[in-house]
Design an enzyme around this catalytic site. Structure first.
Site, PDB file in Angstrom:
ATOM      1  N   ARG A 175     -13.658  -8.437   0.031  1.00  0.00           N
ATOM      2  CA  ARG A 175     -12.907  -8.026   1.237  1.00  0.00           C
ATOM      3  C   ARG A 175     -12.410  -6.583   1.143  1.00  0.00           C
ATOM      4  O   ARG A 175     -11.914  -6.137   0.115  1.00  0.00           O
ATOM      5  CB  ARG A 175     -11.723  -8.977   1.402  1.00  0.00           C
ATOM      6  N   VAL A 176     -12.564  -5.839   2.198  1.00  0.00           N
ATOM      7  CA  VAL A 176     -12.039  -4.480   2.270  1.00  0.00           C
ATOM      8  C   VAL A 176     -11.114  -4.403   3.482  1.00  0.00           C
ATOM      9  O   VAL A 176     -11.460  -4.890   4.563  1.00  0.00           O
ATOM     10  CB  VAL A 176     -13.181  -3.452   2.421  1.00  0.00           C
ATOM     11  N   GLY A 177      -9.944  -3.821   3.280  1.00  0.00           N
ATOM     12  CA  GLY A 177      -8.982  -3.706   4.382  1.00  0.00           C
ATOM     13  C   GLY A 177      -9.104  -2.381   5.107  1.00  0.00           C
ATOM     14  O   GLY A 177     -10.136  -1.705   5.065  1.00  0.00           O
ATOM     15  N   ASP A 178      -8.020  -1.999   5.751  1.00  0.00           N
ATOM     16  CA  ASP A 178      -8.036  -0.777   6.563  1.00  0.00           C
ATOM     17  C   ASP A 178      -7.852   0.502   5.747  1.00  0.00           C
ATOM     18  O   ASP A 178      -8.253   1.590   6.190  1.00  0.00           O
ATOM     19  CB  ASP A 178      -6.913  -0.827   7.608  1.00  0.00           C
ATOM     20  N   GLY A 200      -4.525  -5.498   7.032  1.00  0.00           N
ATOM     21  CA  GLY A 200      -5.662  -4.626   7.308  1.00  0.00           C
ATOM     22  C   GLY A 200      -6.623  -5.109   8.374  1.00  0.00           C
ATOM     23  O   GLY A 200      -7.188  -4.299   9.117  1.00  0.00           O
ATOM     24  N   THR A 233       0.826  -1.205   0.000  1.00  0.00           N
ATOM     25  CA  THR A 233       0.000   0.000   0.000  1.00  0.00           C
ATOM     26  C   THR A 233       0.859   1.253   0.000  1.00  0.00           C
ATOM     27  O   THR A 233       1.967   1.241   0.525  1.00  0.00           O
ATOM     28  CB  THR A 233      -0.859  -0.039   1.283  1.00  0.00           C
TER      29      THR A 233
HETATM   30  N1  ASP Z   1      -3.405  -2.441   4.521  1.00  0.00           N
HETATM   31  C1  ASP Z   1      -3.684  -3.030   3.240  1.00  0.00           C
HETATM   32  C2  ASP Z   1      -4.877  -3.926   3.340  1.00  0.00           C
HETATM   33  O1  ASP Z   1      -4.971  -4.694   4.282  1.00  0.00           O
HETATM   34  C3  ASP Z   1      -2.548  -3.804   2.701  1.00  0.00           C
HETATM   35  C4  ASP Z   1      -1.237  -3.071   2.638  1.00  0.00           C
HETATM   36  O2  ASP Z   1      -0.926  -2.274   3.515  1.00  0.00           O
HETATM   37  O3  ASP Z   1      -0.496  -3.330   1.677  1.00  0.00           O
HETATM   38  O4  ASP Z   1      -5.681  -3.913   2.433  1.00  0.00           O
END
Ligand code: ASP
Length: 338
Positions: free
Chosen positions: A232-235, A258, A204
């Site tokens: 799925r959705v992350g942080d 995330g 990210t």
């Molecule tokens: N935080 C991101 C997620 O979980 C992944 C990342 O930091 O590369 O979607």
């Protein structure tokens, strides 16, 4: 007209198992160059008197357009062989924020997140609705194939081999890579670990900035995690988890696993510790990343900025692509633990 007050910008390009022993000099150079270009783009905006929100966008767009990072062009593949992108941005003066999740046709998701903040009555838009909004704002759209990169495709193949759900879920009725000009998995030369040393990293991208009016901003953009399923959705698009900015405490952009960052409300928790405990941003970031998250077994890191323009980094992984511009305008970039 430039006002000549102090400005500052800091960025990350993902944290994770990034080992010098596995990196080629060429790739290392390429990462440093790309980080530098992103910092220059953001810093230029700030020097001209632009806002921290504009600077964060300018820096992130460079990284979204680079295949090196897991955002925009270099986004990872989902289990269904698609690319689903998430992004968010927040302004520290007003606490205004914008976010998008699960978009597949937006060249620069961070720009769309900023438009959600300024041009809509909402904070977060997802999927098709977000893309309809993008059309109404004349945002640059691309075909899904734009996001195809060999490296990310190989990463997916590798992960699928170890995924017990692979045979159940991966039947893709509309497999766009089955008959296009893209190389098929068997024809693609397998990227060696020496070439891509950081498959276990969270790539990210994010930026935090302070502008000449003394306003902070933070932004984050990602392709999420390789082989993610079920929308799925992350942080990264979650305000308070992956991104937070408040002129009274700090600006934070996160990268990492995330699921843990959401549960730990990482970005907001760091700022809250600064505000309510009265501790320094470095101490607050370390409490959350090196203690709270480690206890939860969550991997990753943050880049942060104080209202005075001090850049702070904290990560519990082997490395984090990162950089900042100091008060004299000198650019620093780094990759590994120091
Ligand atoms: N935080 C991101 C997620 O979980 C992944 C990342 O930091 O590369 O979607």
């Amino acid at each position: 007209m430039a006002k000549n007050k102090p400005v500052a910008i800091a960025i990350h390009g993902g944290a994770g198992t990034i080992l010098k022993a596995n990196m080629t000099p060429e790739l290392e150079k390429a990462y440093h160059a790309e980080l530098e270009e992103a910092l220059k783009a953001g810093h230029k905006v700030l020097k001209k008197g632009g806002s921290s929100v504009e600077a964060v966008q300018a820096a992130i767009v460079i990284m979204e357009d680079s295949p090196l990072f897991n955002a925009g062009k270099g986004a990872v593949f989902t289990h269904q062989k698609t690319n689903e992108l998430d992004a968010s941005i927040m302004e520290g003066k007003t606490l205004n924020a914008g976010a998008i999740s699960n978009v597949s046709h937006i060249k620069n998701p961070i720009k769309l997140a900023a438009l959600v903040m300024t041009e809509s009555r909402h904070v977060m838009l997802s999927g098709e609705g977000a893309e309809q909004f993008a059309q109404s704002q004349s945002v640059e759209m691309v075909k899904p194939e734009y996001f195809y990169t060999d490296r990310r495709w190989q990463q997916l193949q590798k992960v699928l081999k170890e995924d017990p759900d692979a045979s159940k879920l991966s039947e893709d009725k509309d497999d766009k890579y089955a008959s296009t000009s893209h190389q098929q998995p068997s024809q693609v030369s397998t990227a060696s670990d020496k070439v891509w040393p950081d498959d276990k990293k969270f790539g990210t991208v994010g930026a935090v900035a302070l502008d000449q009016d003394g306003n902070l901003a933070a932004g984050t953009s990602t392709g999420g995690l390789t082989n993610k399923k079920f929308g799925r959705v992350g942080d990264s698009p979650i305000i308070g988890a992956g991104t937070y900015a408040d002129n009274e405490s700090c600006a934070i952009s996160a990268t990492g696993h995330g699921e843990y960052f959401i549960r730990a409300a990482v970005a907001h928790d760091v700022c809250a510790r600064v505000k309510y405990k009265g501790i320094k941003l470095q101490a607050a970031s370390d409490e959350v990343i090196l203690d709270k998250l480690v206890k939860m077994e969550g991997q990753g890191g943050v880049v942060g900025m104080t209202p005075q323009g001090e850049a702070v980094f904290s990560f519990n992984s082997k490395g984090m692509y990162r950089g900042y511009v100091d008060a004299e305008g000198k650019i620093y970039t780094a990759i590994y633990e120091e």
